[in-house]
Motif scaffolding. Structure first.
Motif, short mmCIF file in Angstrom:
data_model
loop_
_atom_site.label_atom_id
_atom_site.label_comp_id
_atom_site.label_asym_id
_atom_site.label_seq_id
_atom_site.Cartn_x
_atom_site.Cartn_y
_atom_site.Cartn_z
N ALA A 366 1.10 -1.25 -0.11
CA ALA A 366 0.00 -0.16 0.09
C ALA A 366 0.70 1.21 0.00
N LEU A 367 2.11 1.17 0.16
CA LEU A 367 3.25 2.10 0.55
C LEU A 367 4.04 2.87 -0.98
N LYS A 368 3.92 1.66 -1.85
CA LYS A 368 4.43 1.10 -3.15
C LYS A 368 3.77 2.56 -4.16
N PRO A 369 4.67 3.43 -4.82
CA PRO A 369 4.70 4.31 -5.51
C PRO A 369 3.06 4.06 -7.10
N LEU A 370 2.06 5.51 -6.61
CA LEU A 370 1.30 5.74 -7.84
C LEU A 370 1.50 5.86 -8.42
N ARG A 371 1.29 5.90 -9.96
CA ARG A 371 1.10 7.12 -11.28
C ARG A 371 -0.39 7.84 -11.17
N GLN A 372 0.34 9.35 -10.68
CA GLN A 372 -1.05 10.04 -10.96
C GLN A 372 -0.94 11.42 -12.03
N TRP A 373 -1.92 11.45 -12.37
CA TRP A 373 -1.83 12.71 -13.99
C TRP A 373 -1.97 13.93 -13.36
N GLU A 374 -1.28 14.40 -13.13
CA GLU A 374 -1.68 16.02 -13.05
C GLU A 374 -2.01 17.46 -14.10
N ARG A 375 -3.01 17.51 -14.18
CA ARG A 375 -3.75 18.16 -15.05
C ARG A 375 -3.47 19.61 -15.49
N ARG A 376 -3.06 20.46 -16.78
CA ARG A 376 -4.07 21.75 -16.76
C ARG A 376 -1.76 22.26 -16.34
N GLN A 377 -0.92 22.14 -16.71
CA GLN A 377 0.57 22.22 -16.92
C GLN A 377 0.67 22.71 -18.48
N THR A 378 1.98 23.51 -18.14
CA THR A 378 2.09 23.72 -19.29
C THR A 378 2.83 23.66 -20.04
N GLU A 379 4.10 21.75 -20.25
CA GLU A 379 4.11 21.42 -20.99
C GLU A 379 4.20 19.90 -19.86
N GLY A 380 3.66 19.16 -20.86
CA GLY A 380 3.10 17.48 -20.16
C GLY A 380 3.52 16.55 -21.44
N GLU A 382 1.04 14.23 -23.01
CA GLU A 382 0.00 15.08 -23.21
C GLU A 382 -0.77 15.95 -23.12
N LEU A 383 -1.97 16.03 -24.68
CA LEU A 383 -2.54 17.40 -24.26
C LEU A 383 -3.75 16.85 -23.00
N ASP A 384 -3.66 18.09 -22.56
CA ASP A 384 -5.37 17.72 -21.60
C ASP A 384 -6.03 18.16 -22.47
N LEU A 385 -7.52 17.19 -22.79
CA LEU A 385 -8.25 17.28 -23.68
C LEU A 385 -9.52 18.51 -22.75
N ASP A 386 -9.46 18.43 -22.00
CA ASP A 386 -10.41 19.43 -20.92
C ASP A 386 -9.47 20.75 -21.07
N ALA A 387 -8.42 20.82 -21.05
CA ALA A 387 -8.11 22.29 -20.82
C ALA A 387 -7.83 22.75 -22.34
N CYS A 388 -8.02 21.47 -23.33
CA CYS A 388 -7.91 22.09 -24.59
C CYS A 388 -9.04 22.53 -25.22
N ILE A 402 -6.28 34.06 -22.13
CA ILE A 402 -7.21 32.14 -22.96
C ILE A 402 -5.81 31.32 -21.79
N ASP A 403 -6.07 30.77 -21.30
CA ASP A 403 -5.45 29.96 -20.53
C ASP A 403 -4.43 28.69 -20.84
N GLN A 404 -3.00 28.70 -21.32
CA GLN A 404 -2.39 28.19 -22.10
C GLN A 404 -2.01 27.51 -21.47
N LYS A 405 -2.35 26.36 -20.31
CA LYS A 405 -2.06 25.39 -19.63
C LYS A 405 -2.46 23.85 -20.36
N LEU A 406 -2.58 23.62 -21.07
CA LEU A 406 -3.02 22.58 -21.91
C LEU A 406 -2.49 21.11 -22.16
#
Length: 607
Positions: A366-380, A382-388, A402-406
């Motif tokens: 239960a303590l091992k690393p988990l993958r989590q997506w951070e949305r609305r970043q200036t770079e990354g 993948e494209l954040d479809l909701d932000a686009c 206009i917000d550029q964190k896509l």
């Protein structure tokens, strides 16, 4: 019948001659915790041990009854040195238990100011009493009460010869008005002991009639070290081994003298009755008889030959050591030798550990690393479809800014910590627990289960083990480094661990600190597993080893590490608080529970 009458007569005469009040006796073991706290609260050296004092011989003028009973030749008095504070094992001088207890408290308070030498016994005690009463005026009623009882206990000056009477009056004046007496009148006999004063340090193991010391004493605030009294010693040229028991007849009296050949430099075996014999002896004779070459070379044979020893990884690492006497480091004083077992073979987890290991893997996964997506970043990645989509809506509505964190990116949500496990595999781990399992076997199981848990949590960890034989041979066994995977090879190295040699803990902690300092993790844990206090064949016994280990722990703290000690030593509470601090160690009362307790301790430590 004759023996019974003689015994009762001796018991009666001794009781009448001693002049104590056994019904009001107070024992040091019952007051040790209070005395330790008081001593250190008043500014006493926290590294000093609280130990029972050995009787000192005095040539005092004795009454007829005392001569008949053979008493009042030796007295237990208070004194301190750089190693320990020594107090009488039992006090029953006064007809009041609270007053006898006050005497313990007063002696501990007086000793907190320092130690005395032969030259300043009279003036030094008076000055210390004045300083203590000025610094802590609340002790004035205690002192006055003790003085009244002490004067009643001491001999009447009018019953003594003129010279001794003048000396006794001077001592009484010094007790009543500290600082008013500069010298004592001379007399043939020794003065009656002053029980509320400290006495000079006895020099260990020198001229005839002096005392020989024991450096292996330890205690904490409130802890009482084991009873290890110093003995009077004489130096002789040599012993005749055929004369182990001497008896002579003087009318119907017999005298016994025991001889035990102890070669400390060449023989470390324990005599079964050595402690009992030493307790019965008033004087221990020390000889430099080195006729037995086999004993002299025994320890040289303890080290395995080059072809039978483990693999040496490199020429050795030179490390400093802290000398508390000079308050300085001895640079390049120890040679630490990294080693790798050449007899280890890849091994699966032992069957008896399979079930607890499976349970621990589930808990720690239960303590091992988990993958989590951070949305609305200036770079990354993948494209954040909701932000686009939201940007397109804003563009069509004609919104100016206009917000550029896509973008969105994946982040590992992991614990930022590393742990180095350092295991003590000295010869003491070869002892049995409850006559069923050796300490080294329990330690192996503990290392196996903790490793399985850390493997499941994916926390970076390393494992090393250590032992030593003097400063030039500190063995540092490589089991698993941070960069190695934990697998059957690591398990085999753990199973190959065998006990041997001694415990030069400071050098091992310094090397572990160096390895952990190179890690980039924010939290770095140094987990030490041991079953006893620091010790080695050379000067690394007693306070020297404790002080060096304490300094090594302080170095680890300054480097940003979290040192933590896990031990199964019942006496650990006497020295570990001074070395690690009150919150950086734990004592496992039931050693058999160590394997299951280790993962729980680690989880609580890193939570």
């Amino acid at each position: 019948m004759e023996e019974w009458v003689g015994f009762k007569w001796h018991e009666y005469i001794t009781r009448q001659a001693v002049g104590e009040f056994p019904e009001h006796a107070v024992h040091l073991k019952d007051e040790a915790r209070t005395l330790g706290v008081l001593f250190r609260a008043l500014g006493g050296d926290p590294a000093l041990s609280l130990v029972t004092a050995e009787p000192r011989h005095f040539r005092t003028r004795r009454r007829f009854l005392q001569k008949l009973a053979g008493t009042h030749k030796k007295f237990e008095l208070a004194w301190r040195d750089e190693q320990s504070l020594r107090l009488p094992e039992r006090l029953a001088l006064f007809p009041s238990k609270p007053v006898n207890r006050d005497l313990y408290l007063w002696l501990a308070a007086l000793a907190s100011l320092g130690e005395l030498t032969d030259s300043d016994w009279l003036t030094g005690n008076q000055a210390m009493v004045q300083t203590l009463l000025i610094k802590w005026p609340g002790l004035e009623p205690v002192y006055q009460r003790l003085v009244r009882h002490t004067l009643q206990w001491r001999p009447d000056p009018t019953t003594l010869p003129p010279a001794e009477g003048r000396r006794e009056r001077a001592i009484r004046q010094a007790l009543i008005d500290p600082g008013s007496v500069e010298t004592l009148p001379r007399a043939e006999s020794d003065p009656w002991p002053v029980v509320i004063w400290l006495y000079p340090t006895t020099t260990p193991g020198k001229a005839n009639g002096r005392t020989t010391g024991d450096d292996e004493v330890t205690s904490t605030p409130g802890g009482l070290a084991k009873k290890r009294k110093r003995r009077r010693a004489e130096r002789v040229d040599a012993f005749d081994k055929d004369q182990g028991l001497m008896l002579f007849r003087l009318e119907s009296l017999f005298s016994w003298s025991e001889f035990i050949p102890v070669d400390r430099a060449g023989d470390d075996t324990e005599e079964e009755d050595a402690d009992a014999v030493a307790d019965d002896m008033d004087m221990i004779s020390v000889s430099e008889d080195r006729r037995e070459a086999s004993s002299a070379i025994k320890f040289d044979l303890d080290l395995p030959s080059e072809e039978n020893d483990d693999l040496h990884l490199g020429p050795g690492i030179h490390l400093p050591e802290w000398d508390w006497r000079s308050q300085s480091y001895r640079e390049r004083f120890c040679c630490l030798q990294p080693m790798l077992s050449k007899d280890s073979v890849p091994t699966r987890l032992p069957n008896h550990l399979s079930r607890p290991a499976m349970r621990l893997r589930r808990q720690f996964s239960a303590l091992k690393p988990l993958r989590q997506w951070e949305r609305r970043q200036t770079e990354g990645e993948e494209l954040d479809l909701d932000a686009c989509m939201e940007r397109e809506v804003q563009h069509r509505r004609g919104i100016g800014v206009i917000d550029q964190k896509l973008f969105r990116r994946c982040k590992q949500n992991q614990r930022d910590l590393a742990c180095l496990i350092l295991a003590d595999i000295s010869m003491s781990t070869d002892t049995f627990i409850n006559n069923t399992q050796r300490v080294i076997e329990i330690a192996r199981d503990g290392l196996q289960l903790l490793s399985e848990a850390l493997q499941a949590s994916r926390d970076p960890f390393a494992i090393f083990a250590f032992s030593s034989r003097r400063r030039d041979h500190v063995r540092f066994h490589h089991i698993k480094s941070f960069d190695e995977p934990y697998n059957d090879i690591s398990r085999g190295r753990i199973q190959a661990l065998e006990p041997g040699y001694y415990t030069r803990m400071g050098a091992a902690i310094r090397q572990a600190t160096r390895l952990l300092k190179g890690r980039h993790e924010h939290q770095k844990i140094l987990l030490l597993l041991t079953d006893g206090k620091p010790n080695d064949l050379d000067l690394y016994e007693g306070r020297y080893g404790v002080e060096d280990t304490r300094m090594a722990v302080q170095e680890a703290n300054k480097a940003g590490l979290t040192p933590f000690c896990v031990t199964i030593d019942d006496d650990a509470s006497e020295y570990l608080p001074y070395i690690f601090g009150s919150n950086q160690f734990v004592v496992i009362k039931d050693p058999a529970q160590l394997p299951l307790q280790l993962p729980k301790l680690y989880m609580n430590l890193t939570r």
